[in-house]
Design an enzyme around this catalytic site. Structure first.
Site, PDB file in Angstrom:
ATOM      1  N   CYS A   1       0.831  -1.187   0.000  1.00  0.00           N
ATOM      2  CA  CYS A   1       0.000   0.000   0.000  1.00  0.00           C
ATOM      3  C   CYS A   1       0.879   1.257   0.000  1.00  0.00           C
ATOM      4  CB  CYS A   1      -0.962   0.084   1.182  1.00  0.00           C
ATOM      5  SG  CYS A   1      -2.128  -1.264   1.244  1.00  0.00           S
ATOM      6  N   ARG A  21       4.142  -0.252  -4.727  1.00  0.00           N
ATOM      7  CA  ARG A  21       3.850  -0.788  -3.397  1.00  0.00           C
ATOM      8  C   ARG A  21       2.565  -1.611  -3.360  1.00  0.00           C
ATOM      9  NH1 ARG A  21       6.982   1.937   0.446  1.00  0.00           N
ATOM     10  NH2 ARG A  21       5.681   1.075   2.066  1.00  0.00           N
ATOM     11  N   TRP A  58      -2.521  -2.895  -1.784  1.00  0.00           N
ATOM     12  CA  TRP A  58      -2.193  -4.314  -1.919  1.00  0.00           C
ATOM     13  C   TRP A  58      -3.127  -5.011  -0.928  1.00  0.00           C
ATOM     14  CZ3 TRP A  58      -0.283  -8.314   1.196  1.00  0.00           C
ATOM     15  CH2 TRP A  58       0.166  -9.456   0.501  1.00  0.00           C
ATOM     16  N   ASN A  74      -2.255   1.649   5.669  1.00  0.00           N
ATOM     17  CA  ASN A  74      -1.344   0.597   5.232  1.00  0.00           C
ATOM     18  C   ASN A  74      -1.045  -0.245   6.458  1.00  0.00           C
ATOM     19  OD1 ASN A  74       0.724  -0.936   4.103  1.00  0.00           O
ATOM     20  ND2 ASN A  74       2.281   0.605   4.536  1.00  0.00           N
ATOM     21  N   GLY A  75      -1.126  -1.577   6.335  1.00  0.00           N
ATOM     22  CA  GLY A  75      -0.826  -2.446   7.476  1.00  0.00           C
ATOM     23  C   GLY A  75      -2.007  -3.344   7.782  1.00  0.00           C
ATOM     24  N   GLU A 120      18.241 -17.417  -7.026  1.00  0.00           N
ATOM     25  CA  GLU A 120      17.800 -16.088  -7.449  1.00  0.00           C
ATOM     26  C   GLU A 120      17.218 -16.160  -8.879  1.00  0.00           C
ATOM     27  OE1 GLU A 120      17.141 -13.210  -6.470  1.00  0.00           O
ATOM     28  OE2 GLU A 120      17.608 -11.740  -8.014  1.00  0.00           O
ATOM     29  N   LYS A 129      13.269 -15.145  -9.739  1.00  0.00           N
ATOM     30  CA  LYS A 129      12.918 -14.101 -10.718  1.00  0.00           C
ATOM     31  C   LYS A 129      11.962 -14.651 -11.765  1.00  0.00           C
ATOM     32  CE  LYS A 129      14.377 -10.693  -9.031  1.00  0.00           C
ATOM     33  NZ  LYS A 129      15.115 -11.000  -7.939  1.00  0.00           N
ATOM     34  N   GLU A 186       8.368 -15.206 -10.297  1.00  0.00           N
ATOM     35  CA  GLU A 186       7.582 -14.010  -9.985  1.00  0.00           C
ATOM     36  C   GLU A 186       7.253 -13.187 -11.213  1.00  0.00           C
ATOM     37  OE1 GLU A 186       9.264 -10.944  -7.457  1.00  0.00           O
ATOM     38  OE2 GLU A 186      11.292 -11.515  -8.014  1.00  0.00           O
ATOM     39  N   HIS A 216      20.301 -36.692  -5.606  1.00  0.00           N
ATOM     40  CA  HIS A 216      19.574 -37.103  -4.396  1.00  0.00           C
ATOM     41  C   HIS A 216      18.073 -36.919  -4.556  1.00  0.00           C
ATOM     42  CE1 HIS A 216      23.347 -37.698  -2.312  1.00  0.00           C
ATOM     43  NE2 HIS A 216      23.733 -36.508  -2.766  1.00  0.00           N
ATOM     44  N   LYS A 219       6.065  -4.320  -3.815  1.00  0.00           N
ATOM     45  CA  LYS A 219       7.505  -4.146  -3.627  1.00  0.00           C
ATOM     46  C   LYS A 219       7.903  -4.185  -2.156  1.00  0.00           C
ATOM     47  CE  LYS A 219      11.583  -2.613  -5.250  1.00  0.00           C
ATOM     48  NZ  LYS A 219      12.243  -3.822  -5.727  1.00  0.00           N
TER      49      LYS A 219
END
Ligand code: F6R
Length: 616
Positions: free
Chosen positions: A2, A27, A76, A102-103, A485, A489, A492, A508, A611
């Site tokens: 947010c 955000r 968000w 936000n939260g 990494e 990437k 997402e 294994h 983000k």
């Protein structure tokens, strides 16, 4: 999570808010909304599910009356789906008060129950609307917006940044924060509030940090900050180190593409001023002086996602150079498993945003247990550095694309500087060895520029693979975090199954996944590697090729041994083995970007993500 912006001043608040929201959209982009007190002293809101563009189009088609006071939000979703009704702002006091949040309000259900019993009605499923109604009631009783905020926050549990405006109080925005970000922007006859400085950097570069559990009231000519009990608190003004153009696309097709192109600068700027005549200089470590560093018996690196992978690389480098045990752990796992830490443990937190709630809570926990705390962070004035004893800023510049790229290489660079500094303090490397490693680091930006040039064909490669449903990534030793990494990437951005494995682990279990046509990226160590891992990885390649895998090797330029066994080779310049990850990761960033682009996806704002993850 947010984005929040608030404005009071002589200019069009709708314009200021929408510009701020466009810089904060990374955000969260489930919905966007604004509330403005018009020149006729009436509050009006406009909000819509979907990206900010939907709101912009709607405001263009049917404008609302503008004014000089307003708040804006980009969401968000947490409580309640991404619908128009759940979009912020939410209203209280019969539509005269607007609130953005936000939260997460953890006790919202009991508060809502209480309000329902008292005859209040709700139009959304959010926790935030509960606070809007409470703020409206508190304002009706007190006639004072700041006091109303004080009364409300006293009853809230959880994490929040809140902004409120009331149509009776034009020229006033009141904010509050607990475990969630909020900064003040100081203008000339105007003031701003934002989740981060990007919200207002276009208008002012003067910012003020707001501490934990504080309330701020901005008016065009004043800013007042108090604690939750109303006692005035001291604030610290600072100058934002970058200007608005740094957070703009500047002609690039996406922020992510721009930010990948900035990876060489991110490393160079993180090194700048920190190495001199073959020595590492980190005066910003402050209280974590040589005596403290020499007394440590353990280092724990914490972070989430990409930051944790950077941390993994830190474990290899610091343990090898400074001969001190180093572990890396995901912040949310570390925080809740009762780890053994004490005053001889250094907890190094890594965060681009400086606001990741899991990491913030883990840092607070570590401090509470007496551990020493250092943060590696990219965002000035953010919460994690404020909670830490010292901070090493990565000077990567603002990272806007949701997927982290340039911040990763900057974080690894900062960890390497820390490792070399520790080795010097603890006497575990000679001055010549330290100088040699510094020279390796100083050469990385130039080599990264070469990698960017050599990666020009990755777009074509990704184009051929647009229908691929699964990609595996293999790496060994320092190549292993790079593999993780690369897989993250791809997941997402391109929404396809991707997994990273330690190459030695293949036999294994994971080798069962290999079937004809399976694409496997392999990060091949240098043939000059003193641990002789190169032949082992080449054998791994042969094992998977024998089972039909299509192998794309990221290998040192001139590595002839790998050529016969790989379908494609992406060459990287020569570097000492410890530094190769900084080069090998870039083709993987580019591959994820190109594959997502080939699939027609939005690389800057992948679905379901945000983000800055400011909820636990
Ligand atoms: C992946 C990504 C995330 C972040 C993670 C931590 O591309 O961007 O995995 O790395 O959410 O974020 P920060 O570094 O802001 O703490």
């Amino acid at each position: 999570m947010c984005g929040i912006v608030g404005y009071v001043g002589p200019n069009s608040s709708i314009d200021v808010l929408l510009r701020g929201l466009s810089r904060l959209e990374y955000r969260g982009y489930d919905s966007a909304g604004v509330a403005v007190i018009g020149t006729d002293a009436h509050l009006r809101t406009r909000k819509h599910a979907g990206k900010l563009k939907v709101l912009l189009d709607e405001l263009k088609a049917s404008p609302i009356q503008d004014g000089q006071t307003g708040i804006g939000h980009t969401r968000w979703a947490t409580h309640g789906g991404p619908t128009d009704g759940n979009a912020h702002p939410h209203l209280g006091d019969a539509g005269k008060l607007a609130l953005i949040h936000n939260g997460i309000i953890e006790n919202f259900a009991s508060l809502k129950e209480e309000l329902l019993l008292d005859g209040e009605t709700f139009t959304s499923e959010t926790d935030s609307e509960v606070v809007a109604i409470m703020a409206g009631r508190a304002y009706r009783e007190t006639g004072d917006l700041t006091r109303a905020m004080r009364e409300v926050v006293a009853r809230l549990e959880g994490a929040f940044t809140l902004l409120i405006v009331h149509e009776d109080r034009p020229g006033e925005v009141v904010g509050a924060r607990r475990n969630s970000p909020l900064v003040i922007g100081l203008g000339d006859g105007e003031n701003f509030l934002g989740s981060d400085v990007a919200a207002f950097v276009e208008f002012t570069r003067r910012a003020v940090e707001i501490g934990q559990d504080q309330i701020v009231t901005i008016r065009p000519d004043s800013v007042e900050v108090t604690d939750f009990d109303g006692n005035p608190v001291e604030t610290r003004e600072y100058e934002i180190a970058w200007d608005a153009s740094a957070s703009e696309k500047g002609g690039w097709s996406s922020f992510m593409r721009k930010e990948i192109s900035e990876e060489p600068d991110a490393v160079a700027n993180t090194l700048r001023g920190r190495v001199h005549e073959g020595e590492v200089l980190l005066p910003e470590l402050g209280v974590l002086d040589d005596a403290v560093l020499a007394s440590l018996d353990r280092i724990v690196i914490i972070g989430c996602g990409t930051a944790a992978y950077a941390g993994m690389l830190g474990t290899y480098a610091i343990e090898s150079w400074a001969r001190i045990p180093v572990e890396v752990e995901l912040s949310h796992e570390f925080r809740y498993r009762n780890p053994v830490i004490n005053e001889r443990t250094l907890v190094v937190s890594i965060s681009q945003s400086g606001e990741t709630m899991d990491t913030l809570m883990a840092v607070k926990y570590a401090r509470g247990e007496g551990a020493r705390t250092l943060s590696i962070c990219n965002t000035q004035g953010s919460s994690i550095p404020r909670e830490s004893e010292a901070v090493l800023y990565t000077h990567a510049g603002p990272e806007v694309a949701v997927a982290s790229t340039k911040a990763f290489v900057a974080q690894v660079t900062a960890l390497y500087l820390l490792g070399l500094h520790l080795a010097s303090v603890r006497g575990t490397l000679s001055a010549d060895e330290i100088t040699a490693s510094i020279n390796e680091l100083l050469a990385i930006p130039g080599k990264l520029a070469d990698v960017l040039i050599a990666s020009a064909d990755i777009g074509q490669l990704a184009g051929w693979m647009a229908d691929t449903r699964s990609v595996l990534f293999l790496g060994r030793n320092v190549g292993f975090p790079v593999a993780l990494e690369g897989a993250l990437k791809l997941k997402e951005l391109a929404y396809i199954h991707a997994e990273g494995f330690a190459a030695g682990e293949l036999k294994h279990g994971p080798i069962a996944l290999i079937e004809p046509g399976q694409i496997v990226f392999v990060i091949v160590p240098s043939p000059r590697d003193p641990n002789s891992l190169h032949p082992k990885v080449v054998s791994n390649i042969q094992e998977i090729r024998a089972r039909g895998a299509r192998v794309i090797a990221i290998a040192e330029k001139g590595d002839a041994a790998v050529l016969p066994f790989a379908d494609e080779v992406i060459p990287i310049p020569l570097a000492a083995p410890m530094f190769e990850p900084l080069l090998a990761v870039v083709p993987l960033h580019i591959f994820a970007l190109e594959l997502a682009t080939a699939k027609g996806l939005d690389v800057d704002q992948p679905r379901n993500l945000a983000k800055s993850v400011t909820v636990e």
